[in-house]
Design an enzyme around this catalytic site. Sequence first.
Site, PDB file in Angstrom:
ATOM      1  CE1 TYR A  83       4.293   5.708   6.909  1.00 41.29           C
ATOM      2  CE2 TYR A  83       6.281   6.959   6.413  1.00 41.29           C
ATOM      3  CZ  TYR A  83       5.643   5.747   6.588  1.00 41.29           C
ATOM      4  OH  TYR A  83       6.354   4.581   6.444  1.00 41.29           O
TER       5      TYR A  83
ATOM      6  CE  LYS B 143       6.482   3.347  10.141  1.00 39.94           C
ATOM      7  NZ  LYS B 143       5.791   2.003  10.070  1.00 39.94           N
TER       8      LYS B 143
HETATM    9  P1  NAD Z   1       2.117  -1.698   1.882  1.00 36.81           P
HETATM   10  O1  NAD Z   1       1.138  -0.585   1.745  1.00 36.81           O
HETATM   11  O2  NAD Z   1       2.465  -2.489   0.678  1.00 36.81           O
HETATM   12  O3  NAD Z   1       1.602  -2.714   3.008  1.00 36.81           O
HETATM   13  C1  NAD Z   1       0.960  -2.310   4.165  1.00 36.81           C
HETATM   14  C2  NAD Z   1      -0.143  -3.315   4.483  1.00 36.81           C
HETATM   15  O4  NAD Z   1      -0.804  -2.891   5.686  1.00 36.81           O
HETATM   16  C3  NAD Z   1      -1.227  -3.402   3.390  1.00 36.81           C
HETATM   17  O5  NAD Z   1      -1.416  -4.750   2.981  1.00 36.81           O
HETATM   18  C4  NAD Z   1      -2.474  -2.853   4.068  1.00 36.81           C
HETATM   19  O6  NAD Z   1      -3.688  -3.458   3.632  1.00 36.81           O
HETATM   20  C5  NAD Z   1      -2.190  -3.165   5.536  1.00 36.81           C
HETATM   21  N1  NAD Z   1      -2.957  -2.313   6.444  1.00 36.81           N
HETATM   22  C6  NAD Z   1      -3.104  -0.959   6.375  1.00 36.81           C
HETATM   23  N2  NAD Z   1      -3.920  -0.541   7.350  1.00 36.81           N
HETATM   24  C7  NAD Z   1      -4.284  -1.637   8.062  1.00 36.81           C
HETATM   25  C8  NAD Z   1      -5.122  -1.840   9.193  1.00 36.81           C
HETATM   26  N3  NAD Z   1      -5.774  -0.827   9.772  1.00 36.81           N
HETATM   27  N4  NAD Z   1      -5.274  -3.095   9.681  1.00 36.81           N
HETATM   28  C9  NAD Z   1      -4.644  -4.143   9.085  1.00 36.81           C
HETATM   29  N5  NAD Z   1      -3.843  -4.011   8.004  1.00 36.81           N
HETATM   30  C10 NAD Z   1      -3.669  -2.775   7.494  1.00 36.81           C
HETATM   31  O7  NAD Z   1       3.416  -1.043   2.553  1.00 36.81           O
HETATM   32  P2  NAD Z   1       4.933  -1.596   2.626  1.00 36.81           P
HETATM   33  O8  NAD Z   1       5.745  -0.816   1.667  1.00 36.81           O
HETATM   34  O9  NAD Z   1       4.951  -3.085   2.570  1.00 36.81           O
HETATM   35  O10 NAD Z   1       5.362  -1.104   4.085  1.00 36.81           O
HETATM   36  C11 NAD Z   1       5.382  -1.985   5.181  1.00 36.81           C
HETATM   37  C12 NAD Z   1       5.942  -1.258   6.397  1.00 36.81           C
HETATM   38  O11 NAD Z   1       7.260  -0.799   6.112  1.00 36.81           O
HETATM   39  C13 NAD Z   1       5.141  -0.027   6.833  1.00 36.81           C
HETATM   40  O12 NAD Z   1       5.094   0.001   8.241  1.00 36.81           O
HETATM   41  C14 NAD Z   1       5.981   1.138   6.336  1.00 36.81           C
HETATM   42  O13 NAD Z   1       5.808   2.254   7.176  1.00 36.81           O
HETATM   43  C15 NAD Z   1       7.387   0.564   6.451  1.00 36.81           C
HETATM   44  N6  NAD Z   1       8.372   1.166   5.540  1.00 36.81           N
HETATM   45  C16 NAD Z   1       8.233   1.011   4.187  1.00 36.81           C
HETATM   46  C17 NAD Z   1       9.200   1.557   3.335  1.00 36.81           C
HETATM   47  C18 NAD Z   1       9.089   1.378   1.835  1.00 36.81           C
HETATM   48  O14 NAD Z   1       9.934   1.944   1.112  1.00 36.81           O
HETATM   49  N7  NAD Z   1       8.136   0.635   1.314  1.00 36.81           N
HETATM   50  C19 NAD Z   1      10.284   2.280   3.869  1.00 36.81           C
HETATM   51  C20 NAD Z   1      10.396   2.416   5.258  1.00 36.81           C
HETATM   52  C21 NAD Z   1       9.422   1.849   6.083  1.00 36.81           C
END
Ligand code: NAD
Length: 237
Positions: free
Chosen positions: A142, A146
């Site tokens: 992952y 990224k």
């Molecule tokens: P999440 O899983 O709640 O949301 C991700 C969304 O992306 C979902 O609604 C999903 O349906 C959508 N998605 C996935 N594949 C897709 C595709 N092919 N086309 C269109 N939509 C698609 O995740 P989150 O926690 O809200 O994370 C959001 C971002 O933040 C991500 O990029 C993640 O890498 C980054 N991030 C999250 C955290 C954390 O702690 N949650 C920490 C660091 C970085």
Amino acid sequence: TRIRPSSKRCAVIGGSGFLGRHLVEKLLDKGYTVSVFDIRQSYELPGVTFHLGDLCDKQALLTALQDVSLVFHCASPAPASDDKALFQRVNIQGTQTVLQACTEAGVQKVVLTSSASVVFEGTDIKDGREDLPYAKKPIDYYTETKIEQEKLVLKACDKEKGLLTVAIRPHGIFGPRDPQLVPILVDTARRGKMKFIIGDGSNLVDFTFVDNVVHGHILAAESLRPESPICGKMVMD
Ligand code: NAD
């Protein structure tokens, strides 16, 4: 000449997700018109237009990006997923597709949600800054994707063509409706699996409240100008 869309028209790719939805709610509060692009619709909100589609599909993206000047890209498969091909397809190829669609649609700014893990290699980082090198051996696949995703977005920053980009690197995000961090901790504790301490118990880790992550994203978007120091750069949240 193309008429520039209003700077208050934005799209949130991944807007049905945990961070995405918080971002959408704050953007609405601030008077933005918001389109959500996601493979699923997880809620309804007045003032939000949902476009269901996969971000690997340029045509679907182009429909959602019409008249949009600002794009937040915060979609990703769940980090816990073991599906390498999916990470590769969505985070790398999909991000390339997003950038192509943004260029074709005349989008002016792209804010990517990256991750603090892109610089983490298993050794302690204290007071880390943006100039830390990318991890040579990322902790998982992952994170590997990224890193590639972030490089693609930052490389796409082109002041001449009028596409400005920035990447935000949050660490673990917590807050209302968090589907991962706290629920997984609680579940692990309930199953009696948190009775071990790794190291001497003085390890530190950063967590960021979701509203602060949202605030950082919007500040970055609003400050992103050709002359601003964050243009084409990454920002630790
Ligand atoms: P999440 O899983 O709640 O949301 C991700 C969304 O992306 C979902 O609604 C999903 O349906 C959508 N998605 C996935 N594949 C897709 C595709 N092919 N086309 C269109 N939509 C698609 O995740 P989150 O926690 O809200 O994370 C959001 C971002 O933040 C991500 O990029 C993640 O890498 C980054 N991030 C999250 C955290 C954390 O702690 N949650 C920490 C660091 C970085």
